[in-house]
Design a protein around this motif. Sequence first.
Motif, PDB file in Angstrom:
ATOM      1  N   ALA A   1       0.832  -1.200   0.000  1.00 27.44           N
ATOM      2  CA  ALA A   1       0.000   0.000   0.000  1.00 27.44           C
ATOM      3  C   ALA A   1       0.865   1.248   0.000  1.00 27.44           C
ATOM      4  O   ALA A   1       1.911   1.275   0.631  1.00 27.44           O
ATOM      5  CB  ALA A   1      -0.893  -0.005   1.240  1.00 27.44           C
TER       6      ALA A   1
ATOM      7  N   ARG B   1      -0.444   2.386  -7.353  1.00 29.31           N
ATOM      8  CA  ARG B   1      -0.046   1.046  -6.908  1.00 29.31           C
ATOM      9  C   ARG B   1       1.466   1.077  -6.719  1.00 29.31           C
ATOM     10  O   ARG B   1       2.171   1.837  -7.390  1.00 29.31           O
ATOM     11  CB  ARG B   1      -0.450  -0.039  -7.898  1.00 29.31           C
ATOM     12  CG  ARG B   1       0.464  -0.108  -9.091  1.00 29.31           C
ATOM     13  CD  ARG B   1       0.305  -1.391  -9.868  1.00 29.31           C
ATOM     14  NE  ARG B   1       1.405  -1.441 -10.809  1.00 29.31           N
ATOM     15  CZ  ARG B   1       1.452  -2.176 -11.863  1.00 29.31           C
ATOM     16  NH1 ARG B   1       0.465  -2.970 -12.152  1.00 29.31           N
ATOM     17  NH2 ARG B   1       2.506  -2.156 -12.655  1.00 29.31           N
TER      18      ARG B   1
ATOM     19  N   ASP C   1      -9.985  -0.717  -9.598  1.00 29.51           N
ATOM     20  CA  ASP C   1     -10.797  -0.479  -8.408  1.00 29.51           C
ATOM     21  C   ASP C   1      -9.886   0.158  -7.373  1.00 29.51           C
ATOM     22  O   ASP C   1      -8.807  -0.366  -7.085  1.00 29.51           O
ATOM     23  CB  ASP C   1     -11.371  -1.792  -7.873  1.00 29.51           C
ATOM     24  CG  ASP C   1     -12.291  -2.454  -8.886  1.00 29.51           C
ATOM     25  OD1 ASP C   1     -13.083  -1.741  -9.530  1.00 29.51           O
ATOM     26  OD2 ASP C   1     -12.211  -3.688  -9.034  1.00 29.51           O
ATOM     27  N   ALA C   2     -10.314   1.282  -6.825  1.00 20.25           N
ATOM     28  CA  ALA C   2      -9.451   2.028  -5.910  1.00 20.25           C
ATOM     29  C   ALA C   2     -10.270   2.637  -4.781  1.00 20.25           C
ATOM     30  O   ALA C   2     -11.485   2.810  -4.900  1.00 20.25           O
ATOM     31  CB  ALA C   2      -8.705   3.121  -6.671  1.00 20.25           C
ATOM     32  N   GLU C   3      -9.558   2.970  -3.706  1.00 17.65           N
ATOM     33  CA  GLU C   3     -10.154   3.658  -2.563  1.00 17.65           C
ATOM     34  C   GLU C   3      -9.415   4.969  -2.339  1.00 17.65           C
ATOM     35  O   GLU C   3      -8.196   5.045  -2.506  1.00 17.65           O
ATOM     36  CB  GLU C   3     -10.035   2.803  -1.298  1.00 17.65           C
ATOM     37  CG  GLU C   3     -10.869   1.554  -1.326  1.00 17.65           C
ATOM     38  CD  GLU C   3     -10.701   0.720  -0.068  1.00 17.65           C
ATOM     39  OE1 GLU C   3      -9.970   1.127   0.864  1.00 17.65           O
ATOM     40  OE2 GLU C   3     -11.289  -0.375  -0.025  1.00 17.65           O
TER      41      GLU C   3
ATOM     42  N   GLU D   1      -5.766   4.624  -3.662  1.00 21.91           N
ATOM     43  CA  GLU D   1      -4.945   3.423  -3.618  1.00 21.91           C
ATOM     44  C   GLU D   1      -5.623   2.349  -4.459  1.00 21.91           C
ATOM     45  O   GLU D   1      -6.798   2.026  -4.255  1.00 21.91           O
ATOM     46  CB  GLU D   1      -4.797   2.919  -2.182  1.00 21.91           C
ATOM     47  CG  GLU D   1      -4.000   1.633  -2.093  1.00 21.91           C
ATOM     48  CD  GLU D   1      -3.926   1.074  -0.686  1.00 21.91           C
ATOM     49  OE1 GLU D   1      -3.362  -0.014  -0.543  1.00 21.91           O
ATOM     50  OE2 GLU D   1      -4.429   1.711   0.261  1.00 21.91           O
TER      51      GLU D   1
ATOM     52  N   LYS E   1      -6.787  -1.123  -5.477  1.00 22.21           N
ATOM     53  CA  LYS E   1      -7.108  -2.304  -4.686  1.00 22.21           C
ATOM     54  C   LYS E   1      -7.286  -3.554  -5.549  1.00 22.21           C
ATOM     55  O   LYS E   1      -7.217  -4.659  -5.057  1.00 22.21           O
ATOM     56  CB  LYS E   1      -8.389  -2.074  -3.873  1.00 22.21           C
ATOM     57  CG  LYS E   1      -8.257  -1.021  -2.806  1.00 22.21           C
ATOM     58  CD  LYS E   1      -7.322  -1.492  -1.724  1.00 22.21           C
ATOM     59  CE  LYS E   1      -7.408  -0.607  -0.501  1.00 22.21           C
ATOM     60  NZ  LYS E   1      -6.606  -1.106   0.598  1.00 22.21           N
TER      61      LYS E   1
END
Length: 180
Positions: A6, A48, A98-100, A129, A131
């Motif tokens: 992360a 990433r 897909d990210a947060e 970030e 995912k």
Amino acid sequence: MPKPSAPVPGPVPHPPTVVQPRRRREGSGRTASLPVSNETSAGGIAIRIEDGIAYAACIGRRNRAGRLEWCLPKGHIEEGETPEIAAVREVAEETGIDAEIIQPLGVIDYWFTGDDRRVHKVVHHYLLEAKGGYITTENDPDHEAEVARWIQVATLASELAFPNERKMAVAAARLLAIES
């Protein structure tokens, strides 16, 4: 392939960046007679980490001259969405990732003129970030993104087509403690 670790943002030295271009005098030239519309969009820089190197998911679009330009994924905020929800959705649609959201990155505020109107656009950018997912443009409903790829955050500012987006890349690199 090793599991990416992360991203670890550094300390936030000041509030998110707000980029506002110089304003032209109203009432001068053809644009003064065009109707004005306001648009709000959201997107960001999905990160990433692989082998200790930070990468950002970016998209390539063709400009009016047909040249490929690298941009940050972003798009209109849909009815009932917050800028944060729209940013996550747009990153997924345009890049397949897909990210947060980690934190707000900045706001870009600018004007442009279309054939029939002047547009005041505000774009909310976030540091995200990654995912999951795979880098692709197959899920882009507008088909605006021709290609998507991972670009090293350290060189991102030099690869992006638009100066305001370059400023967002510099802010992301600073937060991630990466020299650009």
